[in-house]
Design a protein around this motif. Sequence first.
Motif, PDB file in Angstrom:
ATOM      1  N   ASN A   1      46.401   4.902  43.851  1.00  0.00           N
ATOM      2  CA  ASN A   1      46.224   4.037  45.029  1.00  0.00           C
ATOM      3  C   ASN A   1      46.214   4.841  46.329  1.00  0.00           C
ATOM      4  OD1 ASN A   1      46.031   1.511  43.698  1.00  0.00           O
ATOM      5  ND2 ASN A   1      48.265   1.484  43.449  1.00  0.00           N
ATOM      6  N   GLU A   2      45.590   6.035  46.260  1.00  0.00           N
ATOM      7  CA  GLU A   2      45.496   6.890  47.443  1.00  0.00           C
ATOM      8  C   GLU A   2      44.037   7.346  47.603  1.00  0.00           C
ATOM      9  OE1 GLU A   2      48.167  10.027  46.565  1.00  0.00           O
ATOM     10  OE2 GLU A   2      49.952   8.908  47.126  1.00  0.00           O
ATOM     11  N   PRO A   3      43.114   6.405  47.806  1.00  0.00           N
ATOM     12  CA  PRO A   3      41.697   6.759  47.813  1.00  0.00           C
ATOM     13  C   PRO A   3      41.302   7.705  48.934  1.00  0.00           C
ATOM     14  CG  PRO A   3      42.032   4.525  48.614  1.00  0.00           C
ATOM     15  CD  PRO A   3      43.349   4.984  48.073  1.00  0.00           C
ATOM     16  N   ALA A   4      42.048   7.717  50.036  1.00  0.00           N
ATOM     17  CA  ALA A   4      41.637   8.528  51.182  1.00  0.00           C
ATOM     18  C   ALA A   4      42.329   9.886  51.233  1.00  0.00           C
ATOM     19  CB  ALA A   4      41.920   7.774  52.484  1.00  0.00           C
ATOM     20  N   ARG A   5      43.288  10.109  50.366  1.00  0.00           N
ATOM     21  CA  ARG A   5      44.065  11.345  50.428  1.00  0.00           C
ATOM     22  C   ARG A   5      43.349  12.473  49.692  1.00  0.00           C
ATOM     23  NH1 ARG A   5      49.944  12.438  47.590  1.00  0.00           N
ATOM     24  NH2 ARG A   5      50.284  14.525  48.417  1.00  0.00           N
ATOM     25  N   LEU A   6      43.186  13.598  50.367  1.00  0.00           N
ATOM     26  CA  LEU A   6      42.579  14.775  49.757  1.00  0.00           C
ATOM     27  C   LEU A   6      43.678  15.782  49.429  1.00  0.00           C
ATOM     28  CD1 LEU A   6      39.401  15.311  51.979  1.00  0.00           C
ATOM     29  CD2 LEU A   6      39.560  14.211  49.736  1.00  0.00           C
ATOM     30  N   ARG A   7      43.655  16.281  48.226  1.00  0.00           N
ATOM     31  CA  ARG A   7      44.684  17.220  47.767  1.00  0.00           C
ATOM     32  C   ARG A   7      44.205  18.652  48.003  1.00  0.00           C
ATOM     33  NH1 ARG A   7      44.389  15.739  41.770  1.00  0.00           N
ATOM     34  NH2 ARG A   7      42.220  15.696  42.449  1.00  0.00           N
ATOM     35  N   HIS A   8      44.865  19.338  48.926  1.00  0.00           N
ATOM     36  CA  HIS A   8      44.533  20.724  49.214  1.00  0.00           C
ATOM     37  C   HIS A   8      45.606  21.692  48.729  1.00  0.00           C
ATOM     38  CE1 HIS A   8      41.522  19.542  52.640  1.00  0.00           C
ATOM     39  NE2 HIS A   8      41.054  19.340  51.431  1.00  0.00           N
ATOM     40  N   ASP A   9      46.761  21.159  48.311  1.00  0.00           N
ATOM     41  CA  ASP A   9      47.828  21.990  47.766  1.00  0.00           C
ATOM     42  C   ASP A   9      47.844  21.860  46.246  1.00  0.00           C
ATOM     43  OD1 ASP A   9      48.767  22.940  50.225  1.00  0.00           O
ATOM     44  OD2 ASP A   9      49.953  21.117  50.541  1.00  0.00           O
ATOM     45  N   LEU A  10      48.268  22.927  45.573  1.00  0.00           N
ATOM     46  CA  LEU A  10      48.326  22.913  44.120  1.00  0.00           C
ATOM     47  C   LEU A  10      49.614  22.235  43.663  1.00  0.00           C
ATOM     48  CD1 LEU A  10      46.182  25.136  44.751  1.00  0.00           C
ATOM     49  CD2 LEU A  10      46.955  26.298  42.678  1.00  0.00           C
ATOM     50  N   SER A  11      49.467  21.238  42.791  1.00  0.00           N
ATOM     51  CA  SER A  11      50.625  20.536  42.242  1.00  0.00           C
ATOM     52  C   SER A  11      51.333  21.429  41.223  1.00  0.00           C
ATOM     53  CB  SER A  11      50.172  19.246  41.556  1.00  0.00           C
ATOM     54  OG  SER A  11      49.410  19.552  40.396  1.00  0.00           O
ATOM     55  N   PRO A  12      52.581  21.089  40.828  1.00  0.00           N
ATOM     56  CA  PRO A  12      53.268  21.880  39.799  1.00  0.00           C
ATOM     57  C   PRO A  12      52.465  21.999  38.505  1.00  0.00           C
ATOM     58  CG  PRO A  12      54.831  20.441  40.906  1.00  0.00           C
ATOM     59  CD  PRO A  12      53.474  20.068  41.426  1.00  0.00           C
ATOM     60  N   ALA A  13      51.809  20.904  38.088  1.00  0.00           N
ATOM     61  CA  ALA A  13      51.005  20.964  36.859  1.00  0.00           C
ATOM     62  C   ALA A  13      49.828  21.920  37.019  1.00  0.00           C
ATOM     63  CB  ALA A  13      50.496  19.566  36.500  1.00  0.00           C
TER      64      ALA A  13
ATOM     65  N   VAL B   1      48.723  29.585  35.623  1.00  0.00           N
ATOM     66  CA  VAL B   1      49.389  30.678  34.895  1.00  0.00           C
ATOM     67  C   VAL B   1      48.762  30.851  33.510  1.00  0.00           C
ATOM     68  CG1 VAL B   1      51.558  31.446  33.859  1.00  0.00           C
ATOM     69  CG2 VAL B   1      51.574  30.398  36.128  1.00  0.00           C
ATOM     70  N   LEU B   2      48.510  29.741  32.822  1.00  0.00           N
ATOM     71  CA  LEU B   2      47.912  29.801  31.482  1.00  0.00           C
ATOM     72  C   LEU B   2      46.506  30.390  31.535  1.00  0.00           C
ATOM     73  CD1 LEU B   2      49.089  26.363  30.023  1.00  0.00           C
ATOM     74  CD2 LEU B   2      49.993  28.644  29.519  1.00  0.00           C
ATOM     75  N   THR B   3      45.763  30.025  32.587  1.00  0.00           N
ATOM     76  CA  THR B   3      44.421  30.590  32.743  1.00  0.00           C
ATOM     77  C   THR B   3      44.498  32.092  32.984  1.00  0.00           C
ATOM     78  OG1 THR B   3      43.636  28.503  33.687  1.00  0.00           O
ATOM     79  CG2 THR B   3      42.263  30.442  34.038  1.00  0.00           C
ATOM     80  N   GLY B   4      45.480  32.539  33.768  1.00  0.00           N
ATOM     81  CA  GLY B   4      45.682  33.964  33.975  1.00  0.00           C
ATOM     82  C   GLY B   4      46.037  34.678  32.676  1.00  0.00           C
ATOM     83  N   THR B   5      46.820  34.015  31.822  1.00  0.00           N
ATOM     84  CA  THR B   5      47.170  34.584  30.512  1.00  0.00           C
ATOM     85  C   THR B   5      45.925  34.784  29.665  1.00  0.00           C
ATOM     86  OG1 THR B   5      49.346  33.522  30.570  1.00  0.00           O
ATOM     87  CG2 THR B   5      48.537  34.252  28.419  1.00  0.00           C
ATOM     88  N   TYR B   6      45.090  33.766  29.637  1.00  0.00           N
ATOM     89  CA  TYR B   6      43.835  33.887  28.893  1.00  0.00           C
ATOM     90  C   TYR B   6      42.955  34.984  29.491  1.00  0.00           C
ATOM     91  CZ  TYR B   6      39.164  32.884  27.222  1.00  0.00           C
ATOM     92  OH  TYR B   6      37.904  32.998  26.691  1.00  0.00           O
ATOM     93  N   GLY B   7      42.924  35.074  30.831  1.00  0.00           N
ATOM     94  CA  GLY B   7      42.128  36.102  31.485  1.00  0.00           C
ATOM     95  C   GLY B   7      42.577  37.507  31.124  1.00  0.00           C
ATOM     96  N   GLY B   8      43.884  37.713  31.008  1.00  0.00           N
ATOM     97  CA  GLY B   8      44.391  39.025  30.623  1.00  0.00           C
ATOM     98  C   GLY B   8      44.140  39.345  29.172  1.00  0.00           C
TER      99      GLY B   8
END
Length: 253
Positions: free
Chosen positions: A130-142, A148-155
Amino acid sequence: MTGWEALGVLGAGVGAGVLTSTVGVASLLSFPVLVAVGLPPVVANASNTVGLLAGSLSGSFGYRAELREHPRATLIVLVTCGVGSVAGAVLLLTLPPGVFETVVPWLILLSCLLVGAQPWISRWLRRTRNEPARLRHDLSPATVVFSVLTGTYGGYFGAGSGVMMAAVLGLGTDLPVRIVNALKTLAVMAANVVASAIFVVVADLHWGAIGLLAAGSLVGGYLGARIGRRMSPTVFRVVVVVVGVTAAVVMLL
């Protein structure tokens, strides 16, 4: 390595550099070329990571204006992917070759699906909050965890890690595509820097191939950044899906 083989590795470096800064599937071009010229898979994998470091560095430099727009997100991506790649590099050096061969294509296919469906998924998530106008520019904990997992795969292997990072950022934030492209390239760079430092110390490397890949990817990475910042969201998603699915199918076959 013959002269024609060296030219092929150099060309693969240029192409891989462009892909690093645009689509994010660079290793799927350069790694098979190294194997084709006679390098053992593990040596080819480690040499490929070190050789493509130049491309991710020049690509990140090409995106420097975009990275300055969101310094907090830039720092988080840099740290999380760098830390994750330590685990990935250790896995590459300790696990038997080919452990993830059956998993990698499916991970790439899933990432392509998420990138392609990102606009619809993001709209659905906004409606459920219920937040149609809010834009997320910060990274959530998830999003941080998946970074981190993507970095693991990258390494560990890295092929398609840029696609995976684009999916993570596309679903976890509402950042513009040019910013996602910049952060995706930075994520690849962070993973490559840490993994390369480890491989230089403990891994068996082919320095001739590394030099050719580095020279080619240095040019290709910067050129790819100039292309990537001009890609429209629709074109970006279409190219990622087409290239990623093609690469995954080739790997499966």
